[in-house]
Each structure stands twice: as C-alpha cells, then as structure tokens.
Enzyme design. Structure first.
Site, PDB file in Angstrom:
ATOM      1  N   CYS A  71       3.126   6.691  10.643  1.00  0.00           N
ATOM      2  CA  CYS A  71       2.976   7.298   9.320  1.00  0.00           C
ATOM      3  C   CYS A  71       4.167   8.179   8.953  1.00  0.00           C
ATOM      4  O   CYS A  71       4.071   9.009   8.044  1.00  0.00           O
ATOM      5  CB  CYS A  71       1.675   8.084   9.221  1.00  0.00           C
ATOM      6  N   ARG A 104       3.450   4.894   5.044  1.00  0.00           N
ATOM      7  CA  ARG A 104       4.595   4.422   5.806  1.00  0.00           C
ATOM      8  C   ARG A 104       4.112   3.463   6.889  1.00  0.00           C
ATOM      9  O   ARG A 104       3.134   2.747   6.698  1.00  0.00           O
ATOM     10  CB  ARG A 104       5.377   5.626   6.333  1.00  0.00           C
ATOM     11  N   ARG A 137       0.840  -1.201   0.000  1.00  0.00           N
ATOM     12  CA  ARG A 137       0.000   0.000   0.000  1.00  0.00           C
ATOM     13  C   ARG A 137       0.868   1.241   0.000  1.00  0.00           C
ATOM     14  O   ARG A 137       2.081   1.182   0.203  1.00  0.00           O
ATOM     15  CB  ARG A 137      -0.912   0.015   1.236  1.00  0.00           C
ATOM     16  N   GLY A 141      -4.261   4.408   3.788  1.00  0.00           N
ATOM     17  CA  GLY A 141      -3.235   3.983   2.841  1.00  0.00           C
ATOM     18  C   GLY A 141      -3.858   2.993   1.878  1.00  0.00           C
ATOM     19  O   GLY A 141      -4.480   2.017   2.309  1.00  0.00           O
ATOM     20  N   TRP A 198       0.294   1.047  13.015  1.00  0.00           N
ATOM     21  CA  TRP A 198      -0.067  -0.056  13.913  1.00  0.00           C
ATOM     22  C   TRP A 198      -1.538  -0.366  13.761  1.00  0.00           C
ATOM     23  O   TRP A 198      -2.356   0.526  13.547  1.00  0.00           O
ATOM     24  CB  TRP A 198       0.221   0.350  15.360  1.00  0.00           C
ATOM     25  N   GLY A 253      -6.934   0.463   2.881  1.00  0.00           N
ATOM     26  CA  GLY A 253      -7.987   1.410   3.223  1.00  0.00           C
ATOM     27  C   GLY A 253      -7.686   2.268   4.427  1.00  0.00           C
ATOM     28  O   GLY A 253      -6.702   3.007   4.431  1.00  0.00           O
TER      29      GLY A 253
END
EC number: 2.3.1.181
Length: 233
Positions: free
Chosen positions: A177, A74, A71, A148, A77, A159
């Site tokens: 991120c 970055r 995706r 993402g 979690w 998603g």
C-alpha cells in the site's frame, strides 16, 4: 438487501483476472438494474495488484509480474489465507465514496471484535489496523485489512482484502500500500491460532449485510476511529 456470494475458497481459489471479469459483468448488471447489490467473497492464488497511485519504487525489484488495475490505492498482494471481498453495490445520492469505505471498515472492525481482536482506523490511511510491534520491539500500526475501491455510474467495484491465515513473505518484495512505516498482520497472528477465510465468512456475512444495507448511513464502529482520507488501499 445485499446478496453475499462465496465463489471460491482454499483449493477452489479464483484467479485474479477471472474474478475481475466476474466483477465487471456483475457491475454492468447492477448498473442496468438486472442484478441486486452483491458482495463476492473468495480467495485468490498468489498475485500482486497495483492501484492507480502505485509508485515505481513500490513494485517488486526482481521483475515479478504485477497486474495493474483501476482501483484506488497502491500495490498489494492477494493469495492463500486472505479473504477478498468485492462489493458491487449502488451508492446513494449524493455520492460519497469515503462513506462507502467507512462502511466496509465498520463491518471488518465489528468482525474482529467478535474474535476479541481490537482494531481501529488510522488517520489518513484507509483499511483496518491492529497494534503490533516492529522488529526492534517498538510499537507500530499493522494493517490487517486493506481497502481499495472504484466507483463508476454510482456502482462500486473492488473492495477489501482481510488477512486471515496467510503467510507474509510475499509482502517482503513490495511496499504494501506504499506505506513504509507500518507492518502487516493477520487474524491468526493476532489471536495465536489459525483462523481461515472459511472460518471468517459466516461471521463476516451479517456485518456486511448490515453495513451495506444501511442506505448510505455510516454505521458506528466498535473500536477507536479516526478520519479516512480516501478510497485507497
């Protein structure tokens, strides 16, 4: 029409790899015309996933396993108390991935408005944000939902991840991120009472259906907006 499928919440959470396999199978079916547009809603057991733009310094320094995925974005979690949504939907021509991201943001912003939570976009950063405070008391943006996505053969995967009632200690081990100058928050923290993913699903369902059934026309959001730079977490 978009089908909303709830596949595992709370004690029935779905391991990330299992959910990824489900996504891939459904993606192939939507591409082939064997299935209609579908959003999978679920929770995962605790896991870190890293999008294509993840930098080495974003990752846990203690060697905690991270699943690398295809995706945008970055590292982030997923885990208990977080509602994850995987829209597997065909995008219209001309292909506009940013418009798809905006539609997801629109649905989440509308949901939060239903809960009396004011949320917004941030220039150059995808996802949905709430105004919060840094440890020193200064105001800062705090992300309540990360986004993402990936698009292959005009059909989306991956998603959003919406923090509902999750803990935050897992974020301390990464740079969420890849953003160092903002925080993370949850619906429960924002309104001062526990709101679980199961509480959110029936409220979010109509907003997802409306946003993703709009035939490519971005819905007007219900909170202050700014431009989205790309399809990333």
């Amino acid at each position: 029409m978009v089908d909303i499928v709830v596949t595992g919440l709370s004690a029935n959470s779905v391991p990330y790899i299992e959910a990824l396999e489900r996504q891939r199978a459904l993606h192939a079916d939507v591409v082939a015309g064997r299935a209609q547009d579908t959003v999978i809603l679920l929770e995962h057991p605790s896991v870190y996933t890293a999008g294509r733009r993840t930098e080495p310094e974003d990752r846990p320094r203690d060697g905690t396993p991270v699943i690398d995925v295809d995706r945008g974005g970055r590292i982030t979690w997923h885990g208990p108390g977080q509602l994850v949504g995987y829209p597997i939907v065909r995008l219209p021509e001309p292909l506009d991935v940013v418009a798809h991201v905006r539609r997801l943001e629109d649905a989440l912003i509308a949901l939060l408005a239903d809960l009396d939570v004011a949320s917004y976009r941030v220039d150059g950063r995808s996802g949905v944000w709430i105004r919060g405070a840094a440890p020193d008391g200064s105001p800062r943006d705090e992300k309540v939902a990360a986004i993402g996505v990936r698009v292959a053969e005009r059909v989306t995967m991956h998603g959003f991840a919406l923090n509902c009632s999750n803990a935050f200690d897992a974020y301390d081990r990464i740079v969420p991120c890849g953003i160092r100058d903002a925080g993370v928050t949850s619906i429960s923290r924002a309104i001062g009472r526990t709101v679980t993913p199961a509480d959110v699903v029936p409220l979010l369902r109509p907003h997802l259906v409306r946003a993703l059934s709009s035939n490519g026309s971005a819905m007007p959001a219900t909170a202050p907006l700014s431009s989205v730079a790309g399809a990333r977490a």
